[in-house]
Design a protein around this motif. Structure first.
Motif, PDB file in Angstrom:
ATOM      1  N   MET A  34     105.845  89.843  84.021  1.00 62.10           N
ATOM      2  CA  MET A  34     105.098  88.713  84.547  1.00 62.10           C
ATOM      3  C   MET A  34     104.409  88.006  83.392  1.00 62.10           C
ATOM      4  O   MET A  34     104.271  88.568  82.299  1.00 62.10           O
ATOM      5  CB  MET A  34     104.051  89.180  85.580  1.00 62.10           C
ATOM      6  N   GLY A  35     103.970  86.814  83.637  1.00 54.33           N
ATOM      7  CA  GLY A  35     103.279  86.099  82.577  1.00 54.33           C
ATOM      8  C   GLY A  35     102.842  84.725  83.015  1.00 54.33           C
ATOM      9  O   GLY A  35     102.800  84.430  84.215  1.00 54.33           O
ATOM     10  N   TRP A  36     102.573  83.916  82.009  1.00 60.33           N
ATOM     11  CA  TRP A  36     102.059  82.572  82.258  1.00 60.33           C
ATOM     12  C   TRP A  36     102.775  81.543  81.389  1.00 60.33           C
ATOM     13  O   TRP A  36     102.982  81.762  80.192  1.00 60.33           O
ATOM     14  CB  TRP A  36     100.564  82.526  81.923  1.00 60.33           C
ATOM     15  N   TYR A  37     103.128  80.438  82.015  1.00 60.88           N
ATOM     16  CA  TYR A  37     103.536  79.231  81.317  1.00 60.88           C
ATOM     17  C   TYR A  37     102.435  78.195  81.544  1.00 60.88           C
ATOM     18  O   TYR A  37     101.611  78.340  82.439  1.00 60.88           O
ATOM     19  CB  TYR A  37     104.841  78.683  81.903  1.00 60.88           C
ATOM     20  N   VAL A  48     103.112  80.892  77.518  1.00 63.51           N
ATOM     21  CA  VAL A  48     101.817  81.232  76.934  1.00 63.51           C
ATOM     22  C   VAL A  48     101.744  82.712  76.599  1.00 63.51           C
ATOM     23  O   VAL A  48     101.394  83.100  75.483  1.00 63.51           O
ATOM     24  CB  VAL A  48     100.674  80.852  77.892  1.00 63.51           C
ATOM     25  N   ALA A  49     102.047  83.551  77.572  1.00 63.69           N
ATOM     26  CA  ALA A  49     101.954  84.996  77.365  1.00 63.69           C
ATOM     27  C   ALA A  49     102.768  85.708  78.429  1.00 63.69           C
ATOM     28  O   ALA A  49     102.954  85.178  79.531  1.00 63.69           O
ATOM     29  CB  ALA A  49     100.505  85.468  77.425  1.00 63.69           C
ATOM     30  N   SER A  50     103.240  86.898  78.087  1.00 66.23           N
ATOM     31  CA  SER A  50     103.989  87.699  79.038  1.00 66.23           C
ATOM     32  C   SER A  50     103.664  89.162  78.833  1.00 66.23           C
ATOM     33  O   SER A  50     103.209  89.578  77.757  1.00 66.23           O
ATOM     34  CB  SER A  50     105.495  87.465  78.884  1.00 66.23           C
ATOM     35  N   ILE A  51     103.919  89.954  79.876  1.00 64.88           N
ATOM     36  CA  ILE A  51     103.704  91.390  79.813  1.00 64.88           C
ATOM     37  C   ILE A  51     104.752  92.071  80.677  1.00 64.88           C
ATOM     38  O   ILE A  51     105.032  91.635  81.794  1.00 64.88           O
ATOM     39  CB  ILE A  51     102.266  91.764  80.258  1.00 64.88           C
ATOM     40  N   THR A  52     105.352  93.127  80.120  1.00 72.62           N
ATOM     41  CA  THR A  52     106.380  93.847  80.864  1.00 72.62           C
ATOM     42  C   THR A  52     105.769  95.020  81.612  1.00 72.62           C
ATOM     43  O   THR A  52     104.589  95.348  81.440  1.00 72.62           O
ATOM     44  CB  THR A  52     107.454  94.382  79.913  1.00 72.62           C
ATOM     45  N   MET A  82      91.146  83.985  78.656  1.00 74.42           N
ATOM     46  CA  MET A  82      91.246  82.894  77.681  1.00 74.42           C
ATOM     47  C   MET A  82      89.875  82.658  77.057  1.00 74.42           C
ATOM     48  O   MET A  82      88.929  82.282  77.756  1.00 74.42           O
ATOM     49  CB  MET A  82      91.745  81.615  78.369  1.00 74.42           C
ATOM     50  N   ASN A  83      89.781  82.910  75.773  1.00 71.29           N
ATOM     51  CA  ASN A  83      88.537  82.726  75.033  1.00 71.29           C
ATOM     52  C   ASN A  83      88.705  81.622  73.996  1.00 71.29           C
ATOM     53  O   ASN A  83      89.827  81.235  73.659  1.00 71.29           O
ATOM     54  CB  ASN A  83      88.134  84.024  74.346  1.00 71.29           C
ATOM     55  N   SER A  84      87.590  81.138  73.491  1.00 69.71           N
ATOM     56  CA  SER A  84      87.595  80.093  72.451  1.00 69.71           C
ATOM     57  C   SER A  84      88.517  78.946  72.850  1.00 69.71           C
ATOM     58  O   SER A  84      89.351  78.485  72.062  1.00 69.71           O
ATOM     59  CB  SER A  84      88.037  80.687  71.107  1.00 69.71           C
ATOM     60  N   LEU A  85      88.358  78.481  74.064  1.00 70.53           N
ATOM     61  CA  LEU A  85      89.253  77.447  74.580  1.00 70.53           C
ATOM     62  C   LEU A  85      89.090  76.140  73.821  1.00 70.53           C
ATOM     63  O   LEU A  85      87.988  75.785  73.372  1.00 70.53           O
ATOM     64  CB  LEU A  85      88.997  77.238  76.073  1.00 70.53           C
ATOM     65  N   LYS A  86      90.212  75.446  73.689  1.00 68.88           N
ATOM     66  CA  LYS A  86      90.260  74.166  72.983  1.00 68.88           C
ATOM     67  C   LYS A  86      90.740  73.083  73.941  1.00 68.88           C
ATOM     68  O   LYS A  86      91.446  73.386  74.919  1.00 68.88           O
ATOM     69  CB  LYS A  86      91.242  74.263  71.813  1.00 68.88           C
ATOM     70  N   PRO A  87      90.411  71.836  73.667  1.00 73.49           N
ATOM     71  CA  PRO A  87      90.904  70.750  74.533  1.00 73.49           C
ATOM     72  C   PRO A  87      92.422  70.769  74.683  1.00 73.49           C
ATOM     73  O   PRO A  87      92.934  70.430  75.760  1.00 73.49           O
ATOM     74  CB  PRO A  87      90.410  69.493  73.816  1.00 73.49           C
ATOM     75  N   GLU A  88      93.138  71.179  73.651  1.00 75.86           N
ATOM     76  CA  GLU A  88      94.598  71.216  73.722  1.00 75.86           C
ATOM     77  C   GLU A  88      95.122  72.334  74.621  1.00 75.86           C
ATOM     78  O   GLU A  88      96.334  72.397  74.874  1.00 75.86           O
ATOM     79  CB  GLU A  88      95.218  71.331  72.321  1.00 75.86           C
ATOM     80  N   ASP A  89      94.247  73.194  75.122  1.00 76.56           N
ATOM     81  CA  ASP A  89      94.653  74.207  76.094  1.00 76.56           C
ATOM     82  C   ASP A  89      94.691  73.630  77.508  1.00 76.56           C
ATOM     83  O   ASP A  89      95.130  74.301  78.448  1.00 76.56           O
ATOM     84  CB  ASP A  89      93.696  75.398  76.079  1.00 76.56           C
ATOM     85  N   THR A  90      94.222  72.411  77.664  1.00 80.18           N
ATOM     86  CA  THR A  90      94.229  71.760  78.971  1.00 80.18           C
ATOM     87  C   THR A  90      95.653  71.626  79.487  1.00 80.18           C
ATOM     88  O   THR A  90      96.523  71.091  78.800  1.00 80.18           O
ATOM     89  CB  THR A  90      93.572  70.375  78.896  1.00 80.18           C
ATOM     90  N   ALA A  91      95.889  72.145  80.686  1.00 80.27           N
ATOM     91  CA  ALA A  91      97.229  72.122  81.279  1.00 80.27           C
ATOM     92  C   ALA A  91      97.159  72.757  82.658  1.00 80.27           C
ATOM     93  O   ALA A  91      96.149  73.349  83.039  1.00 80.27           O
ATOM     94  CB  ALA A  91      98.222  72.894  80.409  1.00 80.27           C
ATOM     95  N   VAL A  92      98.258  72.638  83.385  1.00 79.73           N
ATOM     96  CA  VAL A  92      98.443  73.435  84.588  1.00 79.73           C
ATOM     97  C   VAL A  92      99.093  74.743  84.154  1.00 79.73           C
ATOM     98  O   VAL A  92     100.120  74.725  83.465  1.00 79.73           O
ATOM     99  CB  VAL A  92      99.311  72.715  85.625  1.00 79.73           C
ATOM    100  N   TYR A  93      98.502  75.845  84.533  1.00 82.72           N
ATOM    101  CA  TYR A  93      99.006  77.160  84.172  1.00 82.72           C
ATOM    102  C   TYR A  93      99.756  77.756  85.366  1.00 82.72           C
ATOM    103  O   TYR A  93      99.205  77.842  86.467  1.00 82.72           O
ATOM    104  CB  TYR A  93      97.858  78.067  83.747  1.00 82.72           C
ATOM    105  N   TYR A  94     100.992  78.159  85.093  1.00 85.41           N
ATOM    106  CA  TYR A  94     101.853  78.702  86.134  1.00 85.41           C
ATOM    107  C   TYR A  94     102.116  80.177  85.876  1.00 85.41           C
ATOM    108  O   TYR A  94     102.564  80.553  84.781  1.00 85.41           O
ATOM    109  CB  TYR A  94     103.187  77.971  86.168  1.00 85.41           C
ATOM    110  N   CYS A  95     101.883  80.984  86.876  1.00 84.90           N
ATOM    111  CA  CYS A  95     102.254  82.384  86.811  1.00 84.90           C
ATOM    112  C   CYS A  95     103.741  82.505  87.127  1.00 84.90           C
ATOM    113  O   CYS A  95     104.278  81.735  87.939  1.00 84.90           O
ATOM    114  CB  CYS A  95     101.439  83.168  87.835  1.00 84.90           C
ATOM    115  N   TYR A  96     104.409  83.456  86.481  1.00 87.44           N
ATOM    116  CA  TYR A  96     105.819  83.680  86.790  1.00 87.44           C
ATOM    117  C   TYR A  96     106.110  85.172  86.844  1.00 87.44           C
ATOM    118  O   TYR A  96     105.348  85.989  86.328  1.00 87.44           O
ATOM    119  CB  TYR A  96     106.724  83.009  85.751  1.00 87.44           C
ATOM    120  N   ALA A  97     107.220  85.492  87.452  1.00 91.74           N
ATOM    121  CA  ALA A  97     107.686  86.879  87.486  1.00 91.74           C
ATOM    122  C   ALA A  97     109.189  86.898  87.215  1.00 91.74           C
ATOM    123  O   ALA A  97     109.918  86.005  87.646  1.00 91.74           O
ATOM    124  CB  ALA A  97     107.380  87.524  88.829  1.00 91.74           C
ATOM    125  N   ARG A  98     109.607  87.932  86.502  1.00 91.31           N
ATOM    126  CA  ARG A  98     111.030  88.095  86.188  1.00 91.31           C
ATOM    127  C   ARG A  98     111.527  89.391  86.803  1.00 91.31           C
ATOM    128  O   ARG A  98     110.894  90.445  86.658  1.00 91.31           O
ATOM    129  CB  ARG A  98     111.237  88.121  84.675  1.00 91.31           C
TER     130      ARG A  98
END
Length: 120
Positions: A34-37, A48-52, A82-98
């Motif tokens: 699972m992870g995040w786009y 963005v990140a994934s974990i098995t 999410m720490n030390s967030l920056k303006p460029e982190d602005t987005a819609v974050y989608y969870c996914y599963a494989r």
């Protein structure tokens, strides 16, 4: 089928923190990772990140050292701290599963997304 429900998005100032959650339900035993786009309007969707299931993690270079992905197998939930967030982190974050039978990089299920807005 697997259903994914995200929560935790919102508005935060630059330098602040947020934690996203993604709860999976349904045929969860078929999930291998699972992870995040994330996607900003006008840009491509970015991993963005994934974990098995074994706990192996992967991060985009742009978030290394700032974001941490983790999972609670008992709750079938994945978190993105999410720490030390920056303006460029602005987005819609989608969870996914494989699924187990899907090649690495593939996605079988998507959440509906949660908006993260970082103000400068």
């Amino acid at each position: 089928q697997v259903q994914l429900v995200e929560s935790g998005g919102g508005l935060v100032q630059a330098g602040g923190s947020l934690r996203l959650s993604c709860a999976a339900s349904g045929v969860v035993y078929s999930i291998n990772a699972m992870g995040w786009y994330r996607q900003d309007p006008g840009k491509q969707r970015e991993l963005v990140a994934s974990i098995t299931n074994s706990g192996s993690t992967n991060y985009a270079d742009s978030v290394k050292g700032r974001f941490t992905i983790s999972r609670d197998n008992a709750k079938n939930t994945v978190y993105l701290q999410m720490n030390s967030l920056k303006p460029e982190d602005t987005a819609v974050y989608y969870c996914y599963a494989r699924g187990i039978a899907t090649s690495p990089g593939g996605v079988n299920y998507w959440g509906k997304g949660t908006l993260v807005t970082v103000s400068s």
